[in-house]
Design a protein around this motif. Structure first.
Motif, PDB file in Angstrom:
ATOM      1  N   SER A  56     -26.317 -19.402  29.324  1.00  0.00           N
ATOM      2  CA  SER A  56     -24.919 -19.521  28.928  1.00  0.00           C
ATOM      3  C   SER A  56     -23.981 -19.289  30.112  1.00  0.00           C
ATOM      4  N   LYS A 111     -23.925 -25.713  32.441  1.00  0.00           N
ATOM      5  CA  LYS A 111     -24.918 -26.705  32.013  1.00  0.00           C
ATOM      6  C   LYS A 111     -24.345 -27.874  31.214  1.00  0.00           C
ATOM      7  N   THR A 120     -28.864 -30.356  23.357  1.00  0.00           N
ATOM      8  CA  THR A 120     -29.725 -29.746  22.339  1.00  0.00           C
ATOM      9  C   THR A 120     -29.126 -28.451  21.801  1.00  0.00           C
ATOM     10  N   GLY A 121     -28.308 -27.764  22.616  1.00  0.00           N
ATOM     11  CA  GLY A 121     -27.632 -26.566  22.125  1.00  0.00           C
ATOM     12  C   GLY A 121     -26.751 -26.896  20.931  1.00  0.00           C
ATOM     13  N   TYR A 163     -28.763 -26.758  17.777  1.00  0.00           N
ATOM     14  CA  TYR A 163     -28.975 -25.391  17.278  1.00  0.00           C
ATOM     15  C   TYR A 163     -27.711 -24.877  16.601  1.00  0.00           C
ATOM     16  N   ARG A 164     -26.563 -25.203  17.193  1.00  0.00           N
ATOM     17  CA  ARG A 164     -25.298 -24.791  16.594  1.00  0.00           C
ATOM     18  C   ARG A 164     -25.074 -25.519  15.260  1.00  0.00           C
ATOM     19  N   ARG A 167     -18.380 -24.661  17.870  1.00  0.00           N
ATOM     20  CA  ARG A 167     -18.061 -23.874  19.079  1.00  0.00           C
ATOM     21  C   ARG A 167     -17.390 -22.551  18.720  1.00  0.00           C
ATOM     22  N   ALA A 225     -32.366 -20.028  16.684  1.00  0.00           N
ATOM     23  CA  ALA A 225     -33.076 -20.214  17.958  1.00  0.00           C
ATOM     24  C   ALA A 225     -34.353 -19.382  18.040  1.00  0.00           C
ATOM     25  N   ARG A 257     -37.395 -24.109  15.501  1.00  0.00           N
ATOM     26  CA  ARG A 257     -37.530 -24.668  16.857  1.00  0.00           C
ATOM     27  C   ARG A 257     -38.433 -25.898  16.859  1.00  0.00           C
ATOM     28  N   GLY A 260     -30.539 -27.988  27.763  1.00  0.00           N
ATOM     29  CA  GLY A 260     -30.727 -26.894  26.824  1.00  0.00           C
ATOM     30  C   GLY A 260     -31.350 -25.689  27.485  1.00  0.00           C
ATOM     31  N   ARG A 261     -32.315 -25.075  26.766  1.00  0.00           N
ATOM     32  CA  ARG A 261     -32.992 -23.885  27.276  1.00  0.00           C
ATOM     33  C   ARG A 261     -34.472 -24.173  27.568  1.00  0.00           C
ATOM     34  N   ASP A 262     -35.024 -25.186  26.884  1.00  0.00           N
ATOM     35  CA  ASP A 262     -36.474 -25.415  26.965  1.00  0.00           C
ATOM     36  C   ASP A 262     -36.820 -26.881  27.218  1.00  0.00           C
ATOM     37  N   ARG A 273     -17.452 -18.251  30.909  1.00  0.00           N
ATOM     38  CA  ARG A 273     -17.444 -18.206  29.456  1.00  0.00           C
ATOM     39  C   ARG A 273     -16.124 -17.624  28.934  1.00  0.00           C
ATOM     40  N   ARG A 323     -26.898 -12.730  23.347  1.00  0.00           N
ATOM     41  CA  ARG A 323     -27.476 -14.036  23.000  1.00  0.00           C
ATOM     42  C   ARG A 323     -28.558 -14.424  24.016  1.00  0.00           C
ATOM     43  N   ASP A 370     -32.389 -15.084  23.099  1.00  0.00           N
ATOM     44  CA  ASP A 370     -33.015 -16.360  23.474  1.00  0.00           C
ATOM     45  C   ASP A 370     -34.252 -16.125  24.339  1.00  0.00           C
TER      46      ASP A 370
HETATM   47  O1  CDP Z   1     -23.069 -21.658  24.627  1.00  0.00           O
HETATM   48  P1  CDP Z   1     -24.173 -21.978  25.561  1.00  0.00           P
HETATM   49  O2  CDP Z   1     -23.895 -23.004  26.578  1.00  0.00           O
HETATM   50  O3  CDP Z   1     -24.834 -20.777  26.086  1.00  0.00           O
HETATM   51  O4  CDP Z   1     -25.360 -22.492  24.668  1.00  0.00           O
HETATM   52  P2  CDP Z   1     -25.616 -23.867  23.943  1.00  0.00           P
HETATM   53  O5  CDP Z   1     -26.214 -24.811  24.919  1.00  0.00           O
HETATM   54  O6  CDP Z   1     -24.445 -24.326  23.151  1.00  0.00           O
HETATM   55  O7  CDP Z   1     -26.779 -23.387  22.949  1.00  0.00           O
HETATM   56  C1  CDP Z   1     -26.492 -22.490  21.910  1.00  0.00           C
HETATM   57  C2  CDP Z   1     -27.751 -21.713  21.543  1.00  0.00           C
HETATM   58  O8  CDP Z   1     -28.756 -22.603  21.099  1.00  0.00           O
HETATM   59  C3  CDP Z   1     -28.404 -20.928  22.664  1.00  0.00           C
HETATM   60  O9  CDP Z   1     -27.873 -19.631  22.801  1.00  0.00           O
HETATM   61  C4  CDP Z   1     -29.848 -20.839  22.196  1.00  0.00           C
HETATM   62  O10 CDP Z   1     -29.975 -19.784  21.275  1.00  0.00           O
HETATM   63  C5  CDP Z   1     -30.040 -22.139  21.465  1.00  0.00           C
HETATM   64  N1  CDP Z   1     -30.772 -23.156  22.217  1.00  0.00           N
HETATM   65  C6  CDP Z   1     -32.147 -23.067  22.303  1.00  0.00           C
HETATM   66  O11 CDP Z   1     -32.727 -22.088  21.821  1.00  0.00           O
HETATM   67  N2  CDP Z   1     -32.873 -24.065  22.903  1.00  0.00           N
HETATM   68  C7  CDP Z   1     -32.248 -25.124  23.447  1.00  0.00           C
HETATM   69  N3  CDP Z   1     -32.962 -26.102  24.011  1.00  0.00           N
HETATM   70  C8  CDP Z   1     -30.838 -25.218  23.394  1.00  0.00           C
HETATM   71  C9  CDP Z   1     -30.130 -24.210  22.784  1.00  0.00           C
END
Ligand code: CDP
Length: 228
Positions: free
Chosen positions: A11, A15, A33-34, A37-38, A89, A101, A107, A137-139, A165, A188, A192
């Motif tokens: 976060s 990204k 992809t975030g 999840y949202r 958001r 998440a 997932r 995303g994260r993964d 942020r 968060r 995660d």
């Molecule tokens: O707000 P931020 O940019 O941190 O996050 P986001 O990209 O909007 O993603 C929101 C939430 O989704 C993250 O905090 C993760 O919990 C989850 N996420 C995930 O687990 N795996 C991903 N590939 C993308 C998001």
């Protein structure tokens, strides 16, 4: 040739905005992809699903009627016919999203959808700047598209991430705004981190540290990795 750019990061690393600009610069589709999840979290809340009920969350996510727009000029998130692009958001969603998440069945379901979105752009039908896709995303670099042509981990110091942020959420990065952001962002990230590893780059993933780069410089740095 069609290709896939995977970008992960914590976060506040920049990204989302950077990935979108990279997609635009390359004429590729953009998969956030975030946002899924949202959207899944929004759906659970809209359905009155208790977020502490793991099975109920997983079941709700399996039925998520999601339509993700992948045009980087107008990325949209539509759930059951409602455009939730702005609602997802809100801080209430940011505060609750970890429940989805950290749910492994959720997932797996969202991961299937991410792969389908990426595959759709390998063979473009709808959005057709696309001979490929930027997915973030994260993964993505590790689980969803470890075979991507280009894989980038976008990092930044904690200080830089909290300031960005705070600016996003409060419109200022003064000390008070940063403090107000700190708990939520760090919690968060900690949540995660229990299910995905996005703080250090996996083998073959190029790290771009944006701590001392502005937005344009970060976009340039990622584009340099893509064209290297
Ligand atoms: O707000 P931020 O940019 O941190 O996050 P986001 O990209 O909007 O993603 C929101 C939430 O989704 C993250 O905090 C993760 O919990 C989850 N996420 C995930 O687990 N795996 C991903 N590939 C993308 C998001």
């Amino acid at each position: 040739a069609p290709f896939v750019v995977a970008i992960d990061g914590p976060s506040g690393s920049g990204k989302s905005s950077v990935s979108r600009a990279v997609a635009r610069a390359l004429g590729l589709a953009y998969v956030d992809t975030g946002a899924t999840y949202r959207a899944a979290t929004w759906w659970c809340l809209a359905q009155g699903v208790p977020l502490t009920d793991t099975d109920a969350v997983a079941a709700a996510v399996r039925t998520l009627p999601l339509d993700l727009g992948v045009d980087p000029d107008a990325p949209t998130v539509v759930v059951d016919g409602t455009d939730v692009s702005a609602d997802i958001r809100e801080t209430a969603i940011s505060a609750a999203v970890s429940a989805v998440a950290t749910n492994l069945e959720a997932r797996a379901e969202l991961g299937r959808r991410h792969r389908a979105l990426i595959d759709a752009e390998r063979e473009p039908r709808s959005f057709s700047g696309g001979r490929g896709v930027v997915a973030e995303g994260r993964d993505i670099t590790t689980v969803i598209a470890p075979d991507a042509d280009v894989r980038v981990l976008l990092t930044a110091s904690e200080e830089a991430r909290l300031a960005r942020r705070a600016l996003d959420v409060h419109g200022t990065a003064d000390a008070q705004a940063v403090e107000a952001t700190r708990d939520q962002v760090l919690r968060r990230d900690a949540d995660d981190s229990t299910v995905v590893q996005f703080h250090t780059a996996a083998d073959g993933v190029v790290t771009v540290d944006s701590s001392h780069l502005d937005f344009e410089q970060t976009v340039e740095a990622v584009l340099a990795v893509v064209t290297a």
